[in-house]
Design a protein around this motif. Structure first.
Motif, PDB file in Angstrom:
ATOM      1  N   THR A  72      11.828  96.866  28.271  1.00  0.00           N
ATOM      2  CA  THR A  72      12.304  97.886  27.338  1.00  0.00           C
ATOM      3  C   THR A  72      13.643  97.486  26.719  1.00  0.00           C
ATOM      4  N   VAL A  73      13.948  98.119  25.597  1.00  0.00           N
ATOM      5  CA  VAL A  73      15.240  97.904  24.945  1.00  0.00           C
ATOM      6  C   VAL A  73      16.375  98.294  25.877  1.00  0.00           C
ATOM      7  N   GLU A  74      16.191  99.348  26.640  1.00  0.00           N
ATOM      8  CA  GLU A  74      17.259  99.847  27.519  1.00  0.00           C
ATOM      9  C   GLU A  74      17.653  98.818  28.566  1.00  0.00           C
ATOM     10  N   GLN A  75      16.666  98.155  29.188  1.00  0.00           N
ATOM     11  CA  GLN A  75      17.023  97.164  30.210  1.00  0.00           C
ATOM     12  C   GLN A  75      17.690  95.959  29.578  1.00  0.00           C
ATOM     13  N   ASN A  76      17.284  95.596  28.358  1.00  0.00           N
ATOM     14  CA  ASN A  76      17.915  94.469  27.677  1.00  0.00           C
ATOM     15  C   ASN A  76      19.367  94.772  27.342  1.00  0.00           C
ATOM     16  N   LEU A  77      19.639  95.982  26.826  1.00  0.00           N
ATOM     17  CA  LEU A  77      21.007  96.363  26.488  1.00  0.00           C
ATOM     18  C   LEU A  77      21.876  96.448  27.738  1.00  0.00           C
ATOM     19  N   ALA A  78      21.329  96.979  28.818  1.00  0.00           N
ATOM     20  CA  ALA A  78      22.103  97.070  30.061  1.00  0.00           C
ATOM     21  C   ALA A  78      22.488  95.685  30.560  1.00  0.00           C
ATOM     22  N   ALA A  79      21.566  94.732  30.431  1.00  0.00           N
ATOM     23  CA  ALA A  79      21.861  93.375  30.883  1.00  0.00           C
ATOM     24  C   ALA A  79      22.992  92.754  30.067  1.00  0.00           C
ATOM     25  N   PHE A  80      22.936  92.872  28.733  1.00  0.00           N
ATOM     26  CA  PHE A  80      23.974  92.251  27.907  1.00  0.00           C
ATOM     27  C   PHE A  80      25.284  93.027  27.961  1.00  0.00           C
ATOM     28  N   ARG A  81      25.234  94.298  28.215  1.00  0.00           N
ATOM     29  CA  ARG A  81      26.479  95.052  28.411  1.00  0.00           C
ATOM     30  C   ARG A  81      27.240  94.476  29.605  1.00  0.00           C
ATOM     31  N   GLY A  82      26.537  94.212  30.685  1.00  0.00           N
ATOM     32  CA  GLY A  82      27.179  93.628  31.851  1.00  0.00           C
ATOM     33  C   GLY A  82      27.605  92.191  31.634  1.00  0.00           C
ATOM     34  N   ILE A  83      26.797  91.414  30.902  1.00  0.00           N
ATOM     35  CA  ILE A  83      27.132  90.006  30.649  1.00  0.00           C
ATOM     36  C   ILE A  83      28.392  89.896  29.790  1.00  0.00           C
ATOM     37  N   TYR A  84      28.512  90.728  28.764  1.00  0.00           N
ATOM     38  CA  TYR A  84      29.718  90.695  27.935  1.00  0.00           C
ATOM     39  C   TYR A  84      30.967  90.951  28.777  1.00  0.00           C
ATOM     40  N   LEU A  85      30.921  91.967  29.604  1.00  0.00           N
ATOM     41  CA  LEU A  85      32.086  92.288  30.436  1.00  0.00           C
ATOM     42  C   LEU A  85      32.374  91.173  31.425  1.00  0.00           C
ATOM     43  N   GLU A  86      31.325  90.586  31.977  1.00  0.00           N
ATOM     44  CA  GLU A  86      31.513  89.497  32.940  1.00  0.00           C
ATOM     45  C   GLU A  86      32.186  88.296  32.296  1.00  0.00           C
ATOM     46  N   LEU A  87      31.707  87.888  31.121  1.00  0.00           N
ATOM     47  CA  LEU A  87      32.255  86.695  30.479  1.00  0.00           C
ATOM     48  C   LEU A  87      33.677  86.926  29.981  1.00  0.00           C
ATOM     49  N   ILE A  88      33.934  88.104  29.415  1.00  0.00           N
ATOM     50  CA  ILE A  88      35.271  88.328  28.874  1.00  0.00           C
ATOM     51  C   ILE A  88      36.284  88.494  29.996  1.00  0.00           C
ATOM     52  N   SER A  89      35.845  88.956  31.161  1.00  0.00           N
ATOM     53  CA  SER A  89      36.772  89.090  32.287  1.00  0.00           C
ATOM     54  C   SER A  89      37.178  87.737  32.850  1.00  0.00           C
ATOM     55  N   GLN A  90      36.385  86.693  32.547  1.00  0.00           N
ATOM     56  CA  GLN A  90      36.688  85.356  33.035  1.00  0.00           C
ATOM     57  C   GLN A  90      37.447  84.510  32.019  1.00  0.00           C
ATOM     58  N   ALA A  91      37.675  85.060  30.824  1.00  0.00           N
ATOM     59  CA  ALA A  91      38.320  84.297  29.757  1.00  0.00           C
ATOM     60  C   ALA A  91      39.652  84.935  29.399  1.00  0.00           C
ATOM     61  N   PRO A  92      40.644  84.148  29.033  1.00  0.00           N
ATOM     62  CA  PRO A  92      41.934  84.722  28.634  1.00  0.00           C
ATOM     63  C   PRO A  92      41.841  85.457  27.318  1.00  0.00           C
ATOM     64  N   VAL A  93      42.603  86.524  27.198  1.00  0.00           N
ATOM     65  CA  VAL A  93      42.687  87.256  25.932  1.00  0.00           C
ATOM     66  C   VAL A  93      43.770  86.610  25.085  1.00  0.00           C
ATOM     67  N   ARG A  94      43.405  86.254  23.850  1.00  0.00           N
ATOM     68  CA  ARG A  94      44.335  85.497  23.007  1.00  0.00           C
ATOM     69  C   ARG A  94      44.906  86.312  21.874  1.00  0.00           C
ATOM     70  N   ARG A  95      44.445  87.577  21.737  1.00  0.00           N
ATOM     71  CA  ARG A  95      44.908  88.397  20.622  1.00  0.00           C
ATOM     72  C   ARG A  95      45.933  89.407  21.083  1.00  0.00           C
ATOM     73  N   ALA A  96      46.770  89.816  20.151  1.00  0.00           N
ATOM     74  CA  ALA A  96      47.766  90.836  20.464  1.00  0.00           C
ATOM     75  C   ALA A  96      47.080  92.172  20.696  1.00  0.00           C
TER      76      ALA A  96
END
Length: 599
Positions: A517-541
Motif C-alpha cells: 500500500t501507499v501508506e507502508q511505502n510512505l512510512a518507510a521513506f519517512r523513517g529513511i529520511y530521518l535516519e539519513l539526515i540524522s547521520q549527516a551534518p547540517v550545513r545550512r543556517a
C-alpha cells in the motif's frame, strides 16, 4: 528538511513510469520541502506538460537529454525553467590548459569503459592487460575521469562540444585498440566511435548543467534519486561538491533495463558493448557512493548487489499502490465470471500473449464454456500495434469456428477490450470480469497488474519471472514462462475449484494490504529520511526566529549540559550554578565553534 528529488523521464512530467510514485511520495511527505531536478527524455514528453504540483514543491529545474545541439539545450522547457549549460550561452572553446585537463580525464574514462567488459579470454598479454584486468584499477580510472570532467565543466564550461570533438574520438579509438580490451570493442570502426561519442554526450549531459551551486543542489539536505543511471549523476556531484547524502530508489534496475533495450536496437555490437560497459561502471559508482539503496523488490536487489552494492546499504521497500479503488471489489464475495480468465495490462511482446492464447486453446478443449478477456491497450509505437494485430490474427486462427470480437464478449471465446468502454468502465471492473487473473510475461520487473488483482481478492496464475514469486508469496499459482501447457493446467485447476479460488483470493488480498500500500511505502521513506539526515551534518543556517527552527538545525551536543564552551564564547558566564548563555541558547558554539548550526 529539504529534499532534492532527482528524476529521469518521469515526474513532474505528465508521462513517465515513475510519475505516480514520485507524486504520491511528495504529497504524502508534506512536512518536507522538495526541490525537483528532472531530466526529460523526448520532445513529446515535454509537450505534454507537467502534472499539478503540490505546495511543498518549492523549486523545479528541468533539462532535456534528447537534444543533440548544446545551443538548443534549454529552449524546449515549459515555464522557462530549464537550466542553461555552463557555456556562457554558446559553444565554448577551451584554452590550452583546459584542453589538457579534458584529454587527461577523458582518457581515464575511455580507458576504464573500453577495458571493463573484457573477459579473461578476450584480454591480451602484457602489463597493460594485467592492469586492466584489475576491477579496482578500472573503477579508479572511471571515477577519476568522471569527477575530473565534472569539475572541468563546472569551472570552465559545458562538455558537449568537447565530447563530440575529433580529440574525443581519437582518444576512444586509442582506448579501444589498447591491449586488455575485449575483442568486440577492438573491432569498433570510426562510425561506431562517433555513435558512442554521441550517446556518451547524452549520458553525461547532467555534468554540464548549472545545478551545482549553493542555491541549487548545494542547498538541499538530502538527494533522493528516483532511479539509477543519469538521474543519480546530479546526486553524485552534489555529494562530491557539497557532501549531500544520496539515496537511490530503483523499482526496476536501470542497468537491467539498458541491457534489455540494447538487445533490440539497430546499433552495432561494439557500440552496445561500450554502452554496456559505461552503464555498468556508472551503476557501480552510484551504488558505492549512495548512503542507502532502496530497491522495489528482491529481484532488483540481487541485480544491485551483483553490480557492487554493499548488502548492508541495501533495503527493500516495496512500491506503494493505491488500494482504495479496489476496496469494494476486494471486500465483496463475488467471484466474477467463474468460467472466465482475465488478462490486464499493456499489450506488447514481453507480455507473451501468444503463449496465453495457445494455453487458452488447451483450456477451451477441456472446458468448452471457458472465456478469455484480454483487457488493455497496445504499447505506444508501431511495435505495439503490430503485436496486437498478430495476437488477434492468432486468435482467429485458433478459434476459426467462433467469432473473435474486438470489443464485445457475447459468445466469443476471446475478446480484446479497452478500459473505459461500456463493458469495462474502469480498472476495478477489469479485474471483476473474471474468476482467475492470468499473467503470462516472459520479462517483468515489479508486476503491478498482479498486485492490483491481489487487492481485488482474485486468484492468480502467473509465470515465474521478475519479482512475481516474491509478490505472490504462496497466494497464487506460478508456472514456468513460455510453457503454454503448464499455464493451461494451472488455469484449469483454479477454474474447476471455486473454494480454492476463494481461499487464494482472500490470502492474496491480505498480503497485498500488508505489503504493497501507499501508506507502508510512505512510512518507510519517512523513517529513511530521518535516519539519513540524522547521520549527516547540517550545513545550512537555521531559519529566522519568526518562522521557528527547522528540525536538525541544532547540533545534538548543544543540548548536553556541561561547561565546555570555546574560549571567548561567553564573556559573562554568570553566577555559579547557572547554565552559561551558549548552552541556554542551544546553538552554534559547540564542538564546531560556528554559529550556523554546522556539525
Amino acid at each position: 528538511m529539504r529534499i532534492g528529488l532527482l528524476t529521469d523521464g518521469g515526474y513532474p512530467y505528465a508521462s513517465g513510469e515513475s510519475r505516480l510514485w514520485c507524486d504520491r511520495l511528495v504529497r504524502g511527505l508534506a512536512q518536507h520541502e522538495f526541490d525537483l531536478f528532472a531530466l526529460s527524455r523526448s520532445a513529446e514528453q515535454e509537450a505534454q506538460g507537467w502534472v499539478q504540483l503540490p505546495p511543498q514543491v518549492s523549486r523545479v529545474r528541468t533539462a532535456p537529454l534528447w537534444t543533440a545541439d548544446e545551443d538548443t539545450l534549454g529552449l524546449h522547457a515549459p515555464r522557462g525553467l530549464i537550466p542553461r549549460l555552463l557555456t556562457g550561452g554558446g559553444a565554448r572553446t577551451y584554452g590550452r590548459r583546459e584542453r589538457r585537463r579534458f584529454v587527461t580525464h577523458f582518457t581515464a574514462l575511455a580507458t576504464s569503459v573500453c577495458a571493463s567488459g573484457a573477459s579473461g579470454g578476450e584480454r591480451g598479454d602484457g602489463d597493460a592487460a594485467a592492469r586492466c584486468a584489475d576491477p579496482n584499477l578500472t573503477d579508479a580510472l572511471f571515477t577519476e575521469g568522471l569527477y575530473g570532467l565534472a569539475e572541468l565543466a563546472c569551472e570552465h564550461g559545458g562538455l558537449p562540444a568537447a565530447l563530440r570533438s575529433e580529440t574525443a574520438v581519437r582518444i576512444l579509438e586509442a582506448a579501444c585498440r589498447a591491449p586488455g580490451t575485449g575483442r568486440t570493442v577492438q573491432t569498433a570502426t570510426v562510425p561506431d566511435l562517433l555513435a558512442f561519442a554521441a550517446e556518451l554526450d547524452r549520458a553525461l549531459r547532467p555534468l554540464s548543467l548549472d545545478w551545482y551551486d549553493e542555491e541549487s543542489l548545494g542547498a538541499v539536505d538530502l538527494c533522493h534519486a528516483a532511479s539509477g543511471g543519469a538521474a543519480a549523476l546530479p546526486g553524485l556531484l552534489a555529494k562530491r561538491f557539497f557532501g549531500v547524502p544520496l539515496l537511490v530508489t530503483e523499482h526496476a534496475v536501470q542497468l537491467r533495463a539498458h541491457y534489455l533495450a540494447d538487445s533490440g536496437t539497430p546499433v552495432s555490437a561494439p557500440v552496445r558493448a561500450l554502452l554496456a560497459n559505461f552503464h555498468g561502471q556508472l551503476a557501480t559508482e552510484v551504488y558505492r557512493q549512495a548512503a542507502l539503496i532502496t530497491p522495489g523488490n528482491t529481484h532488483a536487489r540481487r541485480w544491485q548487489e551483483r553490480c557492487g552494492a554493499e548488502p548492508a546499504k541495501v533495503r527493500t521497500v516495496y512500491p506503494g499502490m493505491e488500494s482504495g479503488r479496489f476496496a469494494v471489489l476486494g471486500e465483496s464475495e463475488g467471484d466474477g465470471g467463474p468460467d472466465t480468465l482475465v488478462w490486464v495490462g499493456r499489450i506488447e511482446p514481453a507480455k507473451d500473449l501468444i503463449a496465453l492464447l495457445h494455453a487458452f486453446a488447451v483450456v477451451r478443449r477441456a472446458e468448452p464454456d471457458a472465456r478469455l478477456r484480454i483487457i488493455g491497450a497496445a504499447a505506444q509505437g508501431p511495435e505495439g500495434a503490430s503485436y496486437l494485430a498478430h495476437c488477434r490474427a492468432l486468435a482467429d486462427q485458433l478459434f476459426p469456428d467462433e467469432a473473435v470480437d474486438a470489443h464485445a464478449v457475447g459468445d466469443s471465446p476471446v475478446s480484446f477490450e479497452d478500459i473505459g468502454g461500456a463493458e469495462v468502465p474502469d480498472l476495478a471492473q477489469a479485474y471483476a470480469a473474471g474468476g482467475v487473473v492470468v499473467l503470462s510475461s516472459v520479462v517483468e520487473g515489479f508486476p503491478i497488474s498482479l498486485v492490483e488483482a491481489m487487492f481485488c481478492g482474485r486468484a492468480t496464475v502467473s509465470t515465474d519471472v521478475g519479482a512475481v514469486v516474491e509478490v505472490i508469496g504462496g497466494t497464487g499459482l506460478v508456472v514456468p514462462p513460455r510453457n503454454p501447457r503448464a499455464l493451461a493446467d494451472a488455469c484449469l485447476a483454479l477454474l474447476r475449484d471455486p473454494e480454492r479460488r476463494a481461499r487464494l483470493g482472500a490470502a492474496a488480498r491480505a498480503r497485498a494490504l500488508e505489503l504493497f500500500t501507499v501508506e507502508q511505502n510512505l512510512a518507510a521513506f519517512r523513517g529513511i529520511y530521518l535516519e539519513l539526515i540524522s547521520q549527516a551534518p547540517v550545513r545550512r543556517a537555521p531559519a529566522p526566529a519568526a518562522g521557528g527552527r527547522r528540525p536538525f538545525d541544532t547540533p545534538p551536543e548543544a543540548h548536553v549540559l556541561g561547561l565546555w564552551p570555546e574560549p571567548g564564547d561567553d564573556p559573562d558566564p554568570g553566577p555559579a550554578g547557572r547554565m552559561p548563555s551558549w548552552a541556554v541558547q542551544g546553538v552554534g558554539a559547540g564542538a564546531c565553534g560556528s554559529g550556523d548550526g554546522d556539525v
